[in-house]
Design a protein around this motif. Structure first.
Motif, short mmCIF file in Angstrom:
data_model
loop_
_atom_site.label_atom_id
_atom_site.label_comp_id
_atom_site.label_asym_id
_atom_site.label_seq_id
_atom_site.Cartn_x
_atom_site.Cartn_y
_atom_site.Cartn_z
N PHE A 168 1.08 -1.09 0.18
CA PHE A 168 0.40 -0.13 0.16
C PHE A 168 0.61 1.20 -0.16
CE2 PHE A 168 -3.47 2.58 2.42
CZ PHE A 168 -3.64 3.32 1.40
N ALA A 169 1.94 1.44 -1.05
CA ALA A 169 2.32 2.49 -1.03
C ALA A 169 2.67 2.39 -2.68
CB ALA A 169 3.81 2.10 -0.97
N HIS A 228 7.33 8.96 5.32
CA HIS A 228 6.75 8.27 5.62
C HIS A 228 6.63 8.60 7.31
CE1 HIS A 228 5.16 5.95 2.33
NE2 HIS A 228 4.10 7.17 2.76
N TYR A 277 5.51 11.67 8.34
CA TYR A 277 3.90 12.02 8.61
C TYR A 277 3.92 11.37 10.08
CZ TYR A 277 3.58 11.63 3.85
OH TYR A 277 3.48 11.72 2.29
N GLY A 278 4.75 9.85 10.34
CA GLY A 278 4.80 9.59 11.71
C GLY A 278 4.85 10.69 13.15
N MET A 290 2.02 13.15 13.42
CA MET A 290 0.77 12.35 13.41
C MET A 290 0.86 11.42 15.22
SD MET A 290 -1.45 13.70 11.07
CE MET A 290 -2.83 12.21 11.37
N PHE A 317 -3.00 0.10 15.55
CA PHE A 317 -2.22 -0.32 14.14
C PHE A 317 -2.68 -0.24 12.76
CE2 PHE A 317 -0.93 -4.25 12.25
CZ PHE A 317 0.60 -4.39 12.25
N ILE A 338 -2.29 3.39 12.00
CA ILE A 338 -0.72 3.66 11.15
C ILE A 338 -0.51 3.03 9.60
CG2 ILE A 338 1.87 3.40 11.70
CD1 ILE A 338 0.58 3.77 14.82
N PHE A 339 -0.35 1.16 9.78
CA PHE A 339 -0.02 0.86 8.96
C PHE A 339 -0.96 0.94 7.20
CE2 PHE A 339 -1.20 -2.70 6.03
CZ PHE A 339 -0.65 -2.94 5.89
N MET A 386 -0.87 4.38 6.02
CA MET A 386 -0.57 6.40 6.77
C MET A 386 -0.23 6.17 5.13
SD MET A 386 1.27 7.52 9.20
CE MET A 386 2.42 6.96 9.41
N CYS A 387 -0.58 5.83 4.11
CA CYS A 387 -0.47 6.40 2.88
C CYS A 387 -0.66 7.78 2.64
CB CYS A 387 -0.91 6.07 1.54
SG CYS A 387 -2.68 6.39 1.30
N ASP A 388 0.33 8.82 0.98
CA ASP A 388 0.68 10.20 1.72
C ASP A 388 -0.89 10.66 1.46
OD1 ASP A 388 2.91 10.21 0.47
OD2 ASP A 388 2.51 9.34 -1.30
N PHE A 442 -2.46 9.98 4.83
CA PHE A 442 -2.14 11.36 6.20
C PHE A 442 -2.57 12.50 5.55
CE2 PHE A 442 1.26 14.53 5.90
CZ PHE A 442 1.57 14.53 7.30
N SER A 443 -2.13 12.73 4.02
CA SER A 443 -2.83 15.26 4.55
C SER A 443 -4.08 14.90 5.25
CB SER A 443 -2.95 14.80 2.54
OG SER A 443 -2.12 14.15 1.90
#
Lengths: 230, 108
Positions: A48-49, A80, A83-84, A87, A99, A102-103, A105-107, A110-111
């Motif tokens: 998922f990236a 990322h 991003y972490g 967040m 969990f 966070i797993f 958390m794509c662009d 996150f945005s």
């Protein structure tokens, strides 16, 4: 939870458009390189990236090299880490949803989650969670459609990928208007633009992040130093 | 590489990606108070990162100037900025801007 979904879903509709298109392109691309549909579909579900997944297709056709795969993954996804950090406060409070949030958390997730102001009466955790799984679903769905039905799509989708650029642009405007952190925006924007022109499209993100970190740190220590002296 | 090696490679990409997403939360768990500097980074980084992501989103257009996408991109971008500052509606701005871009790029 239901209220949170009603709030979260509309925020993800632009990503529905963008991810379906990009996911379909990815599915077509991977299967055109000779991979069975299960490869792109599993990568979309588990990695998922987006940009890394495109690179992975080439990587899987090269000689086996676990270490370079790992380092390449870190380089491509280094943002990322930022991003972490951004967040920490928002996601640290989530319960069992943490969990997965966070797993995933794509662009885009996150945005949205970093920028939107969740109304007081809603459960923030559920909003973040809904945004995340919806985006994940769109991406896997797009990939699956592309991998299975690739070249039989009946309508002209040319230009629909602009939805993702538009999303980043609008979220940027929100951040600009709401937070008014002009110095940070200037550093991030000019740093990225300079690095892009100097280093090209494939290698500018990590140097940009280093520049951002250095400049913001200098500003931080300058400000605290000034406070100490007062 | 063999099929097993391919799936090992995919597993490594999964773990590497998870590492970049989880590391900040592992280094600064709720039980441990993050240093002031890190808290500061958490509040200021989103602005810098969003600016970086805009450049990221426009990188192909920027590098291909001038090309058939240059004019539609600029026009759609100006349109989105104006309509967004006017209405402040996320969905309206993105959908109308994207439709404008698609019309421009398919008809020019």
């Amino acid at each position: 939870m239901k209220e949170a979904f009603k709030f979260a879903f509309p925020k993800t509709i632009p990503i529905l458009a963008g991810f379906l298109f990009l996911g379909i392109s990815y599915g077509i691309y991977a299967t055109a390189q000779g991979f069975s549909p299960i490869y792109p579909i599993m990568m979309s579900a588990l990695v998922f990236a987006g940009s890394l997944e495109f690179v992975m297709v080439n990587l899987l056709l090269s000689p086996f090299n676990p270490l370079s795969t790992f380092l390449l993954t870190l380089m491509i996804n280094a943002r990322h880490i930022f991003y972490g950090l951004s967040m920490l406060k928002k996601y640290q409070r989530l319960d069992y949803k943490k969990f997965y949030t966070i797993f995933g958390m794509c662009d885009e997730s996150f945005s949205i989650n970093a920028t939107i102001e969740v109304p007081e009466h809603l459960d923030q955790g559920w909003v973040y969670f809904h945004v995340t799984w919806l985006n994940h679903l769109y991406w896997v769905l797009g990939t699956t459609i592309g991998a299975l039905f690739g070249n039989h799509l009946p309508f002209n989708t040319q230009g629909i990928d602009f939805a993702l650029s538009a999303l980043f642009l609008v979220l940027f405007l929100e951040q600009l208007v709401n937070k008014k952190q002009y110095l940070a925006i200037l550093i991030g924007g000019l740093g990225a633009l300079g690095a892009l022109l100097l280093l090209g499209p494939d290698h500018f993100m990590v140097p940009t992040m280093i520049v951002i970190l250095i400049c913001l740190s200098i500003d931080y220590f300058y400000q605290t130093h000034k406070e100490l002296n007062q | 590489m063999s099929v097993t090696q391919q799936w090992i490679t995919i597993a490594i990409a999964v773990l590497g990606t998870m590492f970049t997403r989880f590391i900040s939360f592992m280094v600064f768990p709720p039980s441990r108070k993050a240093p002031k500097y890190i808290v500061y980074l958490g509040t200021i980084l989103p602005s810098a990162v969003m600016a970086m992501l805009v450049v990221y989103a426009y990188k192909d257009m920027v590098l291909s100037i001038p090309s058939p996408t240059t004019f539609p991109t600029i026009l759609a971008t100006v349109f989105i900025i104006l309509i967004h500052l006017w209405r402040r509606n996320l969905l309206l701005s993105i959908l109308s801007g994207t439709i404008l871009y698609m019309i421009l790029i398919q008809s020019l």
